[in-house]
Motif scaffolding. Structure first.
Motif, PDB file in Angstrom:
ATOM      1  N   SER A 238       0.785  -1.128  -0.180  1.00  0.00           N
ATOM      2  CA  SER A 238      -0.182  -0.027  -0.069  1.00  0.00           C
ATOM      3  C   SER A 238       0.896   1.440  -0.058  1.00  0.00           C
ATOM      4  O   SER A 238       1.974   1.361   0.266  1.00  0.00           O
ATOM      5  CB  SER A 238      -0.927   0.037   1.197  1.00  0.00           C
ATOM      6  N   GLU A 274      -2.995   9.550  -9.393  1.00  0.00           N
ATOM      7  CA  GLU A 274      -3.220   8.684  -7.989  1.00  0.00           C
ATOM      8  C   GLU A 274      -3.834   7.251  -8.601  1.00  0.00           C
ATOM      9  O   GLU A 274      -3.599   6.214  -7.941  1.00  0.00           O
ATOM     10  CB  GLU A 274      -4.148   9.300  -7.296  1.00  0.00           C
ATOM     11  N   GLU A 278      -1.932   3.693  -7.771  1.00  0.00           N
ATOM     12  CA  GLU A 278      -2.664   2.813  -7.088  1.00  0.00           C
ATOM     13  C   GLU A 278      -2.609   1.415  -7.943  1.00  0.00           C
ATOM     14  O   GLU A 278      -2.677   0.471  -7.216  1.00  0.00           O
ATOM     15  CB  GLU A 278      -4.182   3.177  -6.618  1.00  0.00           C
TER      16      GLU A 278
END
Length: 353
Positions: A238, A274, A278
């Motif tokens: 993560s 983003e 991700e």
């Protein structure tokens, strides 16, 4: 050493040629302070300090700010922060890793990541291959010349270097070869053959990659790219933080040690950036772990071209410190969470050694 604290984390580093301990002392101190607050403890050690059933290492005492030499049992976990690639190539290193496996002691960050090894790994990956700049290993004059002819502007990067060291940009302008370095080195050769005669020994004795020059997106006239920090949290890779680095006087690299500049992320933030970040984190972590070993952390150098295409440039084990304090703070939290997760000791849980 206190005998009522767990987990016991061993941070593996190396000895420099002058006999002193290498490594990121600031990181080691901050980890120790955080672990102590969770009833854990850490120590740093080198391979020279490893014995049959115990390890001679150094523990940081936050009360007096001193490092104290002590003898420790084998730790509950080993965190590899060896800063020298040559140390990981020694028999002593491989013997120690075998010992950890035999003792069922978890460890992470098995090694540095070679740039060409990474390219080979990702170019066959069904998802990640779309984000790779075209790359070849520099081995032959003719192959490099054809690669330069195709792209007109390419980077030459050492396969085993970091922080922007040893990087050059080569341009084919008409029949001339222009060579540019991070210190504004600019050399002209009237032909590729003359360039190769002067550079072949350097390029072949120190394995180099040739990579197409991506025309990176710019902010206020200077190119920028992403520094992405990743840690495992609850078994999943993560995002820990995103930094932006911008080129300045030289346009070769955005690395701060080579003259780059920190740019606040909010200036170029977008949902598209983003989403890309991700999407790549988990596949990168899984691919590294499957082919090389378990990486509890890594950083990604990535970018976007002027026409909006995203690229993965590098993945680095044992990431450098980020200049953003907020990212560094989260990094310490994430590392200590990972220590607890891998050793199965909860924060502030009372255990004895």
């Amino acid at each position: 050493m206190k005998q009522n604290v767990r987990p016991l984390i061993g941070i593996m580093t190396a000895t420099k040629s002058d006999g002193t301990i290498a490594g990121n002392a600031s990181l080691f101190k901050r980890l120790q302070k955080k672990l102590i607050s969770q009833n854990g403890i850490s120590f740093i050690f080198t391979l020279e300090g490893v014995g049959e059933d115990q390890i001679t290492g150094y523990q940081f005492d936050p009360k007096d700010g001193l490092w104290k030499k002590e003898i420790f049992p084998f730790p509950d976990l080993v965190y590899n922060r060896i800063p020298l690639r040559k140390v990981e190539q020694t028999k002593a290193f491989h013997r120690f890793i075998e010992t950890l496996i035999e003792r069922k002691i978890p460890f992470f960050n098995p090694s540095f990541i070679d740039k060409y090894q990474l390219y080979i790994l990702f170019k066959d990956h069904p998802f990640l291959k779309q984000y790779l700049p075209q790359t070849i290993l520099v081995q032959q004059e003719h192959a490099l010349f054809l690669f330069l002819q195709k792209h007109k502007s390419i980077y030459l990067k050492p396969a085993s270097a970091s922080k922007g060291k040893g990087i050059y940009r080569i341009k084919l302008l008409q029949d001339q070869i222009h060579v540019e370095g991070t210190k504004n080195l600019l050399t002209h050769f009237p032909s590729f053959q003359l360039f190769w005669q002067e550079w072949q020994e350097h390029l072949l004795n120190n394995p180099y990659l040739a990579q197409e020059d991506i025309h990176s997106a710019e902010y206020e006239g200077n190119r920028y790219d992403f520094r992405i920090l990743v840690h495992v949290k609850n078994g999943v890779y993560s995002l820990t933080g995103i930094g932006i680095r911008q080129s300045q006087d030289q346009g070769i690299t955005t690395h701060i040690p080579a003259g780059g500049k920190l740019l606040p992320y909010h200036l170029i933030r977008s949902s598209f950036h983003e989403e890309f970040i991700e999407r790549i984190i988990e596949p990168i972590g899984e691919a590294l772990t499957e082919k090389i070993g378990y990486f509890g952390e890594f950083s990604i150098d990535a970018g976007i071209s002027k026409n909006g295409k995203y690229y993965i440039y590098e993945v680095n084990s044992k990431p450098m410190s980020f200049d953003e304090p907020e990212i560094e703070e989260v990094k310490i939290e994430r590392l200590c969470q990972l220590f607890q997760e891998l050793t199965k000791f909860r924060p502030n849980q009372k255990n004895t050694i």
